[in-house]
Design an enzyme around this catalytic site. Structure first.
Site, PDB file in Angstrom:
ATOM      1  N   LYS A  85      -5.121 -10.102  -7.059  1.00 48.95           N
ATOM      2  CA  LYS A  85      -6.288 -10.161  -6.181  1.00 48.95           C
ATOM      3  C   LYS A  85      -7.371  -9.187  -6.654  1.00 48.95           C
ATOM      4  O   LYS A  85      -7.048  -8.076  -7.072  1.00 48.95           O
ATOM      5  CB  LYS A  85      -5.810  -9.781  -4.772  1.00 48.95           C
ATOM      6  CG  LYS A  85      -6.782 -10.040  -3.666  1.00 48.95           C
ATOM      7  CD  LYS A  85      -6.194  -9.604  -2.338  1.00 48.95           C
ATOM      8  CE  LYS A  85      -6.135  -8.100  -2.223  1.00 48.95           C
ATOM      9  NZ  LYS A  85      -5.864  -7.590  -0.884  1.00 48.95           N
ATOM     10  N   LYS A  93       0.823  -1.218   0.000  1.00 49.55           N
ATOM     11  CA  LYS A  93       0.000   0.000   0.000  1.00 49.55           C
ATOM     12  C   LYS A  93       0.852   1.261   0.000  1.00 49.55           C
ATOM     13  O   LYS A  93       0.446   2.275  -0.564  1.00 49.55           O
ATOM     14  CB  LYS A  93      -0.941   0.010   1.211  1.00 49.55           C
ATOM     15  CG  LYS A  93      -2.093  -0.971   1.066  1.00 49.55           C
ATOM     16  CD  LYS A  93      -3.220  -0.636   2.021  1.00 49.55           C
ATOM     17  CE  LYS A  93      -4.396  -1.583   1.819  1.00 49.55           C
ATOM     18  NZ  LYS A  93      -5.453  -1.389   2.797  1.00 49.55           N
ATOM     19  N   LYS A 114     -10.475  -3.331  -4.182  1.00 41.92           N
ATOM     20  CA  LYS A 114     -11.258  -2.092  -4.254  1.00 41.92           C
ATOM     21  C   LYS A 114     -10.503  -1.015  -5.018  1.00 41.92           C
ATOM     22  O   LYS A 114     -11.109  -0.102  -5.561  1.00 41.92           O
ATOM     23  CB  LYS A 114     -11.514  -1.552  -2.839  1.00 41.92           C
ATOM     24  CG  LYS A 114     -12.391  -2.425  -1.958  1.00 41.92           C
ATOM     25  CD  LYS A 114     -12.348  -1.899  -0.517  1.00 41.92           C
ATOM     26  CE  LYS A 114     -13.162  -2.775   0.415  1.00 41.92           C
ATOM     27  NZ  LYS A 114     -12.865  -2.501   1.834  1.00 41.92           N
TER      28      LYS A 114
END
Ligand code: TYM
Length: 353
Positions: free
Chosen positions: A208, A116, A211
């Site tokens: 994956k 992230k 969002k």
């Protein structure tokens, strides 16, 4: 050794774009735990959401949307405790104490932070780095024994176990002196599994479903209508082969494996079962069956979410009620932790030493 009653805790971030991975990997399984009559707490983790910038107005809507998704999927706010994290101050309070238990080296190993934060690590918030410690506090404020999550949370749950263990060791004699037996915090069991523990992107079976993927076509959103679902499944990447009749035949075929896994999870069966019916079939016949199944499952959830978000006062009342019930469990935990750690606090200590 202290006995722990079975208690389930899990959380979902209100960061928008709730998708099929969140539903199959987590929310659907939350409902299953509730149906097994476990005491369950399901939390909209807004403190976690702000580790990355969130527009305040949008955040309020996203908190209500995740709550609506919980309820629409079948979580009953009378049987389970549904609340948002920021309304229960014990989460942040326990996180601070755990900050003093967790080691820098442990957090440096967290792969989600690396993903992230990306290349510009110096510019990431401290909250993003500390994210897994707050997660441990979420779980252990209730001394939860079981945590249903998708596979991407495995490392964070290992950290939760390490923090519980270190707290139990570091404060062992104080824990005993206060009458809690040998360990105060349970060593929480992650519940990761089923065919949808890791739902992959519809555009790339090696990534994956997430969002934050810039492509809408990578995920089926819980707010998608039947047409959008059909279009996304039709466009989903596949390979030219027919489906195999054995699960081994899915090896090295990430897109086929993903679509079969999604089908299995939607239907509540295994990949083996899906291949019994579809082994030898081309995607041109499998995809329409998947569309039908996805629409059949998701359309009622989608409609109920729409109905619920149109009534924010109702959602807010559910969250307020849940927060009060959650706090009634977390507050005595924090009182006990403060006594164990050696703080002086208002009210009677659980046992004077
Ligand atoms: P979040 O909001 O990112 O994800 C919510 C849940 O959805 C699962 N998930 C998936 N499962 C299968 N396939 C996917 N592609 C997929 N993407 C997401 C996640 O594993 C998660 O279970 N850190 C947590 C939120 C949290 C939490 C907690 C969870 C905060 N405190 C305490 C459990 C206990 C998270 O990733 O949320």
């Amino acid at each position: 050794m202290a006995a722990f009653n079975e208690l389930v805790f899990s959380g979902v971030q209100p960061t928008g774009n709730l998708h099929l991975g969140n539903y199959l990997g987590a929310i659907k399984r939350f409902v299953e735990m509730q149906e097994r009559n476990a005491q369950c707490l399901y939390c909209v983790v807004d403190l976690h959401a702000i580790t990355l910038w969130q527009d305040p107005q949008a955040l309020r809507g996203q908190i209500r949307e995740v709550t609506a998704a919980f309820l629409a999927a079948g979580i009953d706010p009378k049987r389970s405790i549904v609340f948002n994290q920021s309304q229960v101050p014990q989460h942040a309070e326990l996180a601070w104490i755990f900050n003093c238990v967790a080691r820098l080296g442990w957090l440096n190993r967290m792969t989600q932070f690396k993903d992230k934060a990306g290349k510009d690590r110096e510019n990431a918030s401290i909250g993003l780095y500390d994210y897994p410690v707050l997660m441990a506090a979420d779980i252990l404020a209730y001394r939860a024994t079981h945590v249903p999550v998708g596979e991407d949370q495995k490392q964070h749950l290992e950290l939760t176990r390490d923090i519980a263990q270190k707290f139990n060791n570091d404060f062992g004699s104080s824990i005993q002196a206060h009458g809690h037996g040998e360990q105060f915090f349970p060593i929480t069991e992650p519940l990761i599994g089923g065919p949808a523990a890791r739902v992959m992107s519809l555009r790339d079976g090696t990534k994956k479903m997430s969002k934050s993927d810039p492509s809408e076509y990578s995920r089926i959103a819980l707010t998608d209508d039947a047409d959008a679902i059909a279009q996304k499944v039709r466009k989903a990447k596949t390979d030219p082969e027919a489906l195999p009749s054995e699960v081994e035949g899915l090896k090295g075929r990430p897109e086929a494996d993903n679509l079969v896994g999604i089908f299995a999870a939607l239907r509540g069966i295994t990949r083996e079962d899906v291949l019994k019916d579809f082994g030898g079939a081309q995607f041109s016949s499998f995809k329409p069956a998947l569309v039908d199944l996805a629409v059949e499952t998701l359309a009622p959830i989608n409609a109920e979410m729409k109905r619920l978000v149109a009534d924010p006062a109702h959602i807010d009342a559910v969250l307020a009620d849940g927060a009060a019930r959650a706090e009634a469990i977390a507050a005595p935990t924090l009182d006990a932790v403060k006594d164990i750690v050696g703080f002086v606090r208002r009210g009677p200590a659980l046992r004077a030493v």
